[in-house]
Design a protein around this motif. Structure first.
Motif, PDB file in Angstrom:
ATOM      1  N   LYS A  65     -16.971 -15.471  -4.251  1.00 40.34           N
ATOM      2  CA  LYS A  65     -16.246 -14.645  -5.208  1.00 40.34           C
ATOM      3  C   LYS A  65     -15.372 -13.621  -4.492  1.00 40.34           C
ATOM      4  O   LYS A  65     -14.189 -13.459  -4.800  1.00 40.34           O
ATOM      5  CB  LYS A  65     -17.244 -13.924  -6.128  1.00 40.34           C
ATOM      6  CG  LYS A  65     -16.947 -14.104  -7.584  1.00 40.34           C
ATOM      7  CD  LYS A  65     -17.999 -13.501  -8.456  1.00 40.34           C
ATOM      8  CE  LYS A  65     -17.774 -12.016  -8.537  1.00 40.34           C
ATOM      9  NZ  LYS A  65     -18.569 -11.330  -9.518  1.00 40.34           N
ATOM     10  N   TRP A  66     -15.960 -12.962  -3.500  1.00 36.94           N
ATOM     11  CA  TRP A  66     -15.221 -11.945  -2.739  1.00 36.94           C
ATOM     12  C   TRP A  66     -14.038 -12.574  -2.004  1.00 36.94           C
ATOM     13  O   TRP A  66     -12.933 -12.054  -2.016  1.00 36.94           O
ATOM     14  CB  TRP A  66     -16.173 -11.253  -1.759  1.00 36.94           C
ATOM     15  CG  TRP A  66     -15.503 -10.195  -0.961  1.00 36.94           C
ATOM     16  CD1 TRP A  66     -15.264  -8.903  -1.334  1.00 36.94           C
ATOM     17  CD2 TRP A  66     -14.958 -10.340   0.357  1.00 36.94           C
ATOM     18  NE1 TRP A  66     -14.614  -8.232  -0.339  1.00 36.94           N
ATOM     19  CE2 TRP A  66     -14.408  -9.097   0.716  1.00 36.94           C
ATOM     20  CE3 TRP A  66     -14.885 -11.391   1.260  1.00 36.94           C
ATOM     21  CZ2 TRP A  66     -13.787  -8.877   1.937  1.00 36.94           C
ATOM     22  CZ3 TRP A  66     -14.274 -11.174   2.481  1.00 36.94           C
ATOM     23  CH2 TRP A  66     -13.737  -9.935   2.807  1.00 36.94           C
ATOM     24  N   ALA A  73      -6.475 -16.362  -4.447  1.00 35.85           N
ATOM     25  CA  ALA A  73      -6.566 -17.682  -5.065  1.00 35.85           C
ATOM     26  C   ALA A  73      -6.991 -17.575  -6.529  1.00 35.85           C
ATOM     27  O   ALA A  73      -6.602 -18.400  -7.354  1.00 35.85           O
ATOM     28  CB  ALA A  73      -7.541 -18.558  -4.295  1.00 35.85           C
ATOM     29  N   PHE A  74      -7.794 -16.580  -6.844  1.00 36.09           N
ATOM     30  CA  PHE A  74      -8.264 -16.359  -8.213  1.00 36.09           C
ATOM     31  C   PHE A  74      -8.196 -14.874  -8.523  1.00 36.09           C
ATOM     32  O   PHE A  74      -8.263 -14.035  -7.622  1.00 36.09           O
ATOM     33  CB  PHE A  74      -9.730 -16.806  -8.378  1.00 36.09           C
ATOM     34  CG  PHE A  74      -9.939 -18.286  -8.338  1.00 36.09           C
ATOM     35  CD1 PHE A  74      -9.825 -19.050  -9.482  1.00 36.09           C
ATOM     36  CD2 PHE A  74     -10.274 -18.913  -7.142  1.00 36.09           C
ATOM     37  CE1 PHE A  74     -10.032 -20.421  -9.438  1.00 36.09           C
ATOM     38  CE2 PHE A  74     -10.486 -20.275  -7.095  1.00 36.09           C
ATOM     39  CZ  PHE A  74     -10.363 -21.032  -8.248  1.00 36.09           C
ATOM     40  N   GLN A  75      -8.086 -14.579  -9.798  1.00 41.21           N
ATOM     41  CA  GLN A  75      -8.232 -13.208 -10.268  1.00 41.21           C
ATOM     42  C   GLN A  75      -9.540 -13.142 -11.041  1.00 41.21           C
ATOM     43  O   GLN A  75     -10.077 -14.181 -11.448  1.00 41.21           O
ATOM     44  CB  GLN A  75      -7.060 -12.812 -11.157  1.00 41.21           C
ATOM     45  CG  GLN A  75      -5.751 -12.723 -10.392  1.00 41.21           C
ATOM     46  CD  GLN A  75      -4.615 -12.253 -11.288  1.00 41.21           C
ATOM     47  OE1 GLN A  75      -4.826 -11.892 -12.438  1.00 41.21           O
ATOM     48  NE2 GLN A  75      -3.422 -12.268 -10.752  1.00 41.21           N
ATOM     49  N   GLU A  76     -10.062 -11.934 -11.248  1.00 39.71           N
ATOM     50  CA  GLU A  76     -11.315 -11.778 -11.989  1.00 39.71           C
ATOM     51  C   GLU A  76     -11.186 -12.476 -13.342  1.00 39.71           C
ATOM     52  O   GLU A  76     -10.203 -12.300 -14.052  1.00 39.71           O
ATOM     53  CB  GLU A  76     -11.615 -10.287 -12.192  1.00 39.71           C
ATOM     54  CG  GLU A  76     -12.960 -10.010 -12.828  1.00 39.71           C
ATOM     55  CD  GLU A  76     -14.143 -10.470 -11.998  1.00 39.71           C
ATOM     56  OE1 GLU A  76     -15.013 -11.153 -12.564  1.00 39.71           O
ATOM     57  OE2 GLU A  76     -14.192 -10.170 -10.792  1.00 39.71           O
ATOM     58  N   GLY A  77     -12.157 -13.290 -13.651  1.00 34.51           N
ATOM     59  CA  GLY A  77     -12.126 -14.012 -14.917  1.00 34.51           C
ATOM     60  C   GLY A  77     -12.999 -15.253 -14.881  1.00 34.51           C
ATOM     61  O   GLY A  77     -13.714 -15.509 -13.901  1.00 34.51           O
ATOM     62  N   LEU A  78     -12.911 -16.028 -15.927  1.00 37.67           N
ATOM     63  CA  LEU A  78     -13.752 -17.202 -16.082  1.00 37.67           C
ATOM     64  C   LEU A  78     -13.533 -18.229 -14.970  1.00 37.67           C
ATOM     65  O   LEU A  78     -14.494 -18.789 -14.433  1.00 37.67           O
ATOM     66  CB  LEU A  78     -13.501 -17.840 -17.452  1.00 37.67           C
ATOM     67  CG  LEU A  78     -14.384 -19.032 -17.814  1.00 37.67           C
ATOM     68  CD1 LEU A  78     -15.854 -18.635 -17.840  1.00 37.67           C
ATOM     69  CD2 LEU A  78     -13.958 -19.610 -19.154  1.00 37.67           C
ATOM     70  N   SER A  79     -12.295 -18.492 -14.598  1.00 33.70           N
ATOM     71  CA  SER A  79     -12.026 -19.509 -13.568  1.00 33.70           C
ATOM     72  C   SER A  79     -12.626 -19.112 -12.218  1.00 33.70           C
ATOM     73  O   SER A  79     -13.123 -19.973 -11.487  1.00 33.70           O
ATOM     74  CB  SER A  79     -10.522 -19.773 -13.435  1.00 33.70           C
ATOM     75  OG  SER A  79      -9.844 -18.592 -13.082  1.00 33.70           O
ATOM     76  N   LEU A  80     -12.619 -17.835 -11.893  1.00 33.26           N
ATOM     77  CA  LEU A  80     -13.240 -17.354 -10.649  1.00 33.26           C
ATOM     78  C   LEU A  80     -14.740 -17.625 -10.668  1.00 33.26           C
ATOM     79  O   LEU A  80     -15.291 -18.151  -9.694  1.00 33.26           O
ATOM     80  CB  LEU A  80     -12.981 -15.854 -10.464  1.00 33.26           C
ATOM     81  CG  LEU A  80     -13.786 -15.163  -9.351  1.00 33.26           C
ATOM     82  CD1 LEU A  80     -13.332 -15.663  -7.986  1.00 33.26           C
ATOM     83  CD2 LEU A  80     -13.628 -13.653  -9.457  1.00 33.26           C
TER      84      LEU A  80
END
Length: 131
Positions: A65-66, A73-80
């Protein structure tokens, strides 16, 4: 004890003629033929499996996650959370699989009339025989 019954009934299903008529019959036959403490057969490898699974899952989930957030590559949210959970679950499966095999082998092995195991006498002996 319920995990032992599950494994015994799974291995029983592979036989042409089953030994158990159901869950309660399996419980009672184990206690009658092997003793009450036999219900905890395989508790060592089960604890090893749970420990390795939790360690791998907890360590990889937070780290992934970090790193995903730091790389952009990802922002905070469901896909992360889905991506980190998927990879973390895969790592946990790989880490716990050897313990799961040993656990199932120890729990499903045949026993003599006095309830003593016939194939494996411990976690490490089972692991070394498999390898």
């Amino acid at each position: 004890p319920t995990d032992l019954v599950k494994v015994r009934m799974q291995t029983d299903g592979m036989l042409e003629r089953g030994r158990y008529r159901g869950v309660l019959d399996c419980f009672s036959q184990i206690v009658r033929s092997e003793g009450l403490l036999a219900l905890w057969t395989g508790v060592g490898p089960t604890m090893g499996r749970a420990t390795s699974l939790a360690a791998a899952e907890l360590a990889t989930y937070d780290e992934l996650k970090w790193r995903f957030l730091a790389s952009g590559a990802f922002q905070e949210g469901l896909s992360l959370h889905i991506a980190a959970s998927f990879i973390s679950g895969f790592a946990a499966t790989i880490a716990s699989s050897p313990f799961d095999v040993v656990k199932s082998r120890i729990m499903g092995q045949p026993v003599d009339p006095s309830g003593k195991p016939l194939l494996y006498h411990g976690t490490f002996q089972c692991l070394f025989k498999i390898m």
